[in-house]
Design a protein around this motif. Structure first.
Motif, short mmCIF file in Angstrom:
data_model
loop_
_atom_site.label_atom_id
_atom_site.label_comp_id
_atom_site.label_asym_id
_atom_site.label_seq_id
_atom_site.Cartn_x
_atom_site.Cartn_y
_atom_site.Cartn_z
N TYR A 33 0.27 0.11 11.28
CA TYR A 33 1.40 0.55 10.46
C TYR A 33 2.66 -0.13 10.99
O TYR A 33 2.94 -0.10 12.19
CB TYR A 33 1.55 2.07 10.53
CG TYR A 33 2.78 2.61 9.83
CD1 TYR A 33 2.75 2.93 8.47
CD2 TYR A 33 3.97 2.79 10.52
CE1 TYR A 33 3.88 3.42 7.84
CE2 TYR A 33 5.10 3.29 9.89
CZ TYR A 33 5.05 3.60 8.55
OH TYR A 33 6.16 4.08 7.92
N ARG A 34 3.43 -0.75 10.08
CA ARG A 34 4.67 -1.41 10.49
C ARG A 34 5.79 -1.11 9.49
O ARG A 34 5.51 -0.89 8.30
CB ARG A 34 4.49 -2.93 10.58
CG ARG A 34 3.57 -3.40 11.68
CD ARG A 34 3.63 -4.91 11.82
NE ARG A 34 4.98 -5.36 12.18
CZ ARG A 34 5.33 -6.64 12.26
NH1 ARG A 34 4.44 -7.60 12.02
NH2 ARG A 34 6.57 -6.98 12.58
N GLU A 35 7.01 -1.09 9.99
CA GLU A 35 8.17 -0.91 9.12
C GLU A 35 9.09 -2.13 9.25
O GLU A 35 9.17 -2.75 10.32
CB GLU A 35 8.94 0.36 9.50
CG GLU A 35 8.15 1.63 9.21
CD GLU A 35 8.98 2.90 9.43
OE1 GLU A 35 10.17 2.78 9.77
OE2 GLU A 35 8.43 3.99 9.24
N TYR A 36 9.77 -2.44 8.14
CA TYR A 36 10.66 -3.60 8.08
C TYR A 36 12.01 -3.16 7.52
O TYR A 36 12.06 -2.42 6.54
CB TYR A 36 10.06 -4.69 7.18
CG TYR A 36 8.67 -5.13 7.58
CD1 TYR A 36 8.47 -6.27 8.36
CD2 TYR A 36 7.55 -4.40 7.17
CE1 TYR A 36 7.20 -6.68 8.72
CE2 TYR A 36 6.28 -4.79 7.54
CZ TYR A 36 6.11 -5.94 8.30
OH TYR A 36 4.84 -6.33 8.66
N PHE A 56 10.98 -0.97 4.27
CA PHE A 56 9.73 -1.42 3.69
C PHE A 56 8.66 -1.14 4.74
O PHE A 56 8.94 -1.18 5.94
CB PHE A 56 9.77 -2.92 3.38
CG PHE A 56 10.90 -3.32 2.47
CD1 PHE A 56 10.99 -2.83 1.18
CD2 PHE A 56 11.88 -4.20 2.91
CE1 PHE A 56 12.04 -3.18 0.34
CE2 PHE A 56 12.93 -4.57 2.08
CZ PHE A 56 13.01 -4.06 0.80
N TRP A 57 7.44 -0.84 4.32
CA TRP A 57 6.41 -0.55 5.30
C TRP A 57 5.05 -1.03 4.83
O TRP A 57 4.81 -1.20 3.63
CB TRP A 57 6.36 0.95 5.61
CG TRP A 57 6.15 1.87 4.43
CD1 TRP A 57 7.12 2.39 3.62
CD2 TRP A 57 4.91 2.36 3.93
NE1 TRP A 57 6.56 3.19 2.65
CE2 TRP A 57 5.20 3.19 2.82
CE3 TRP A 57 3.58 2.20 4.32
CZ2 TRP A 57 4.20 3.83 2.09
CZ3 TRP A 57 2.58 2.84 3.60
CH2 TRP A 57 2.89 3.65 2.50
N THR A 58 4.19 -1.31 5.80
CA THR A 58 2.83 -1.73 5.50
C THR A 58 1.86 -0.87 6.29
O THR A 58 2.16 -0.41 7.40
CB THR A 58 2.59 -3.21 5.87
OG1 THR A 58 2.89 -3.41 7.26
CG2 THR A 58 3.46 -4.12 5.01
N MET A 59 0.69 -0.66 5.72
CA MET A 59 -0.38 0.07 6.39
C MET A 59 -1.69 -0.65 6.09
O MET A 59 -2.05 -0.83 4.92
CB MET A 59 -0.43 1.53 5.92
CG MET A 59 -1.33 2.43 6.78
SD MET A 59 -3.10 2.22 6.45
CE MET A 59 -3.21 2.87 4.79
N ASP A 60 -2.38 -1.09 7.14
CA ASP A 60 -3.65 -1.80 6.99
C ASP A 60 -4.72 -1.08 7.79
O ASP A 60 -4.50 -0.70 8.95
CB ASP A 60 -3.53 -3.24 7.47
CG ASP A 60 -2.58 -4.06 6.61
OD1 ASP A 60 -2.98 -4.42 5.48
OD2 ASP A 60 -1.45 -4.31 7.05
N PHE A 61 -5.88 -0.90 7.18
CA PHE A 61 -6.99 -0.22 7.83
C PHE A 61 -8.29 -0.93 7.51
O PHE A 61 -8.57 -1.27 6.35
CB PHE A 61 -7.06 1.24 7.36
CG PHE A 61 -8.34 1.94 7.77
CD1 PHE A 61 -8.58 2.24 9.09
CD2 PHE A 61 -9.29 2.29 6.81
CE1 PHE A 61 -9.75 2.88 9.48
CE2 PHE A 61 -10.46 2.92 7.18
CZ PHE A 61 -10.70 3.22 8.52
N GLN A 62 -9.09 -1.17 8.54
CA GLN A 62 -10.43 -1.74 8.39
C GLN A 62 -11.44 -0.79 9.02
O GLN A 62 -11.31 -0.40 10.18
CB GLN A 62 -10.52 -3.11 9.08
CG GLN A 62 -9.70 -4.19 8.41
CD GLN A 62 -10.22 -4.54 7.03
OE1 GLN A 62 -11.43 -4.42 6.74
NE2 GLN A 62 -9.32 -4.98 6.16
N PRO A 63 -12.46 -0.37 8.26
CA PRO A 63 -13.44 0.61 8.77
C PRO A 63 -14.47 -0.05 9.69
O PRO A 63 -15.61 -0.30 9.29
CB PRO A 63 -14.07 1.15 7.49
CG PRO A 63 -13.98 0.00 6.52
CD PRO A 63 -12.71 -0.73 6.86
#
Length: 214
Positions: A24-27, A40-47
């Motif tokens: 999770y990151r914020e910009y 702005f924010w991103t959330m990436d998840f890999q199972p």
């Protein structure tokens, strides 16, 4: 103009949630947008394991536009998440890649063109808000190569919307929000009414009426 309020979200408050497969990151927005957009924010998840990942959404007085970057089509890939009154926990078991735009509530009306009450109880797809322009906008985001490219597209469109918008936050609402930010929400209706020189009853009626327009 820099904003006095900067919401903090659960991944920053709970470092134990950080995993190599969950990011999770914020910009920060540009100076042109910093009084309207919290981040702005991103959330990436890999199972990569059998363990589900959970993500808590904390009520923060903001409105989010949430874009599913893994969507194969721009239609129904983006929705608006309105003001929430309680925490919500999301559990992830499949791959996720999300880009979010966190908008201050007093600026949401000018950008979304609808009152905040329209987004209170359910998710609203962006094409229902912006029509074909929303679909074209999301299509450009889905074909962007990097997060920097996405932010450039988003900032260009949001700045244009603010320039073209003829909707402005009522002064009473703006003043009230600034006091609420300054006191971190620890302000009674009576004290707030005193701050903006309104009677409590008059203030309540105005806020209720404004919510319908806002």
């Amino acid at each position: 103009m820099n904003h006095s309020y900067h919401p903090i979200h659960s991944p920053k408050l709970q470092p134990e949630l950080h995993r190599p497969w969950y990011n999770y990151r914020e910009y920060k927005p540009s100076r042109r947008l910093e009084s309207h957009v919290a981040s702005f924010w991103t959330m990436d998840f890999q199972p990569v394991t059998e363990e589900d990942q959970w993500h808590r959404i904390i009520p923060d007085g903001c409105v989010d536009i949430i874009i599913n970057l893994l969507s194969l089509t721009s239609r129904k890939s983006t929705h608006v998440l309105g003001l929430t009154t309680r925490s919500e926990v999301l559990h992830f078991s499949e791959a996720r890649s999300i880009f979010g735009i966190r908008i201050y509530s007093e600026s949401a009306r000018a950008l979304l063109k609808f009152p905040l009450s329209a987004f209170m109880k359910h998710h609203v797809f962006l094409e229902e808000v912006w029509g074909l322009n929303g679909l074209y906008w999301v299509e450009a985001i889905l074909t962007a190569k990097t997060t920097s490219d996405i932010i450039e597209i988003v900032e260009h469109n949001l700045c244009k919307m603010l320039t073209d918008s003829n909707i402005h936050t009522p002064s009473l609402v703006y003043q009230s929000m600034q006091h609420m930010y300054a006191y971190k929400g620890n302000l009674t209706v009576t004290n707030l009414a005193d701050k903006v020189n309104f009677s409590e009853r008059h203030h309540l009626l105005n806020v209720q009426d404004t919510n319908l327009l806002w």
